[in-house]
Enzyme design. Structure first.
Site, short mmCIF file in Angstrom:
data_model
loop_
_atom_site.label_atom_id
_atom_site.label_comp_id
_atom_site.label_asym_id
_atom_site.label_seq_id
_atom_site.Cartn_x
_atom_site.Cartn_y
_atom_site.Cartn_z
N ASN A 2 -2.86 -10.07 5.69
CA ASN A 2 -3.41 -9.55 7.11
C ASN A 2 -3.89 -10.96 7.75
O ASN A 2 -3.71 -11.24 8.98
CB ASN A 2 -4.43 -8.70 6.95
CG ASN A 2 -3.84 -7.36 6.27
OD1 ASN A 2 -2.85 -7.22 6.78
ND2 ASN A 2 -4.65 -6.44 5.71
N GLY B 254 -4.97 -11.53 2.23
CA GLY B 254 -4.51 -12.62 2.53
C GLY B 254 -3.38 -12.33 3.73
O GLY B 254 -3.23 -13.41 4.57
N GLU C 11 -8.75 -11.97 -3.59
CA GLU C 11 -7.72 -10.89 -4.44
C GLU C 11 -6.78 -11.69 -5.14
O GLU C 11 -5.67 -11.15 -5.35
CB GLU C 11 -7.21 -10.17 -3.20
CG GLU C 11 -8.15 -9.31 -2.59
CD GLU C 11 -7.54 -8.50 -1.62
OE1 GLU C 11 -8.01 -7.51 -1.37
OE2 GLU C 11 -6.38 -8.87 -0.95
N ASP D 56 -10.05 -8.76 8.66
CA ASP D 56 -9.06 -9.67 8.52
C ASP D 56 -8.57 -10.29 9.89
O ASP D 56 -8.23 -11.52 9.85
CB ASP D 56 -7.95 -9.18 7.87
CG ASP D 56 -8.06 -8.68 6.33
OD1 ASP D 56 -9.18 -9.29 5.76
OD2 ASP D 56 -7.62 -7.68 5.84
N ASP E 75 0.79 -1.18 0.01
CA ASP E 75 -0.13 -0.05 0.17
C ASP E 75 0.99 1.09 -0.01
O ASP E 75 1.72 1.54 0.91
CB ASP E 75 -0.94 -0.02 1.39
CG ASP E 75 -2.05 -1.11 1.05
OD1 ASP E 75 -2.18 -1.62 0.16
OD2 ASP E 75 -2.40 -1.44 2.15
N ASP F 123 -8.59 3.22 13.85
CA ASP F 123 -8.58 2.85 12.35
C ASP F 123 -9.26 1.37 12.32
O ASP F 123 -8.63 0.57 12.75
CB ASP F 123 -7.12 3.04 12.11
CG ASP F 123 -6.84 2.67 10.66
OD1 ASP F 123 -7.56 2.12 9.85
OD2 ASP F 123 -5.60 2.74 10.22
#
Length: 301
Positions: free
Chosen positions: A44, A42, A138, A245, A14, A239
């Site tokens: 995480n 995945g 994903e 996950d 990211d 957050d």
């Protein structure tokens, strides 16, 4: 060997750019800040399961720029022997975060879509009936993995995220656990109320346990005989990234310990609560000792 999780999942980078406002057509602006984080559902979920104490093996593909993702998985306790490196670019997200706190994201699947069935078959050959096959949406060839996992007798745990048209058409029968949020459940069923979502999915997928996460309203689990409800643990939210996950990974770890579904829900919900109380994704996922201490401190939920 019993009590194993194989997570065939995404590995992402990211890249976050802080901007005054989103770039407009034809405009060039300077970023006010830049941060780079490990990501991917995945990755995480493997980190969460490993930090919960589970024996988890991660499989997936990264490019030449993905070494730090492999290192993080290993340091978190996941077995990375099946992670593959290829020429090319690791899957990544380009994220603009404006001063108003909004974000816009460009996703590039990269190496996550270089997972061919020959590689998948090679990895699956090391696992057997009774092992948990943890999947998300994903990576490439998800439908093949679902079918092959069923044939091997593996217990499949699917998190159908991100939801898309292809996934809605897949055969989801034979899945042991379907882990999804209210939005994803609504997309699969056309229903708007949590209990209606749950009952519709249970009628379509007999033999599947459906776990529906509801944010501040907690979580629900249905198995065709009963519906369990787990309230949300009250914490200050900083957050919410990776909360789902974290929940999934901890739930899987509890299942490997033969925990009662209600106890698995409680453990997973506590871990997710701790994750949302800190900033970041993978870095916010708590270790098991911290979750146990949080539950012991009570009273909760």
């Amino acid at each position: 060997m019993a009590g194993r999780i194989l997570n065939f999942g995404s590995l992402n980078i990211d890249r976050v750019y802080r901007v005054e406002h989103f770039v407009r057509p034809g405009e060039t602006i300077a970023s006010k800040g830049y941060q780079c984080f490990p990501g991917g559902k995945g990755l995480n979920q493997s980190i969460a399961a490993a930090r919960a104490g589970a024996r988890v093996f991660h499989a997936g593909t990264v490019g030449a720029d993905g070494d730090f993702l492999i290192k993080l998985l290993s340091e978190s306790g996941a077995d990375v022997r099946y992670v593959r490196k290829k020429d090319g670019i690791t899957g990544h997200a380009l994220i603009q975060v404006s001063d108003a706190g909004e974000n816009c994201i460009i996703l590039y699947p990269g190496a996550n879509f270089d997972n061919d069935t020959a590689y998948m078959e090679q990895v699956l050959s090391g696992f057997s009936a009774g092992d948990i096959l943890m999947l998300q949406n994903e990576i490439s060839n998800l439908s093949w993995l679902l079918e092959r996992g069923r044939k091997k007798g593996m217990r499949i745990m699917l998190n159908p995220s991100p939801m898309d048209g292809a996934l809605a058409e897949m055969d989801l029968t034979g899945i042991a656990w379907l882990m999804l949020n209210e939005t994803e459940g609504g997309a699969l069923t056309g229903e708007g109320e949590p209990e209606a979502i749950l009952r519709t999915l249970l009628s379509r997928l007999p033999g599947t346990q459906v776990i529906l996460t509801l944010g501040k309203d907690g979580a629900m689990l249905g198995d065709g005989k009963k519906i369990l409800r787990q309230p949300c643990f009250p914490v200050k939210t900083v957050d919410t990234t990776a909360a789902g996950d974290t929940f999934t990974g901890y739930f899987a770890a509890a299942i490997l310990e033969n925990a009662d579904p209600a106890d698995a829900l409680r453990l997973a919900s506590a871990a997710a609560a701790l994750a949302v109380s800190e900033a970041g994704a993978a870095v916010s996922i708590p270790v098991r000792e911290r979750v146990e201490a949080f539950l012991k401190a009570g009273p909760h939920g």
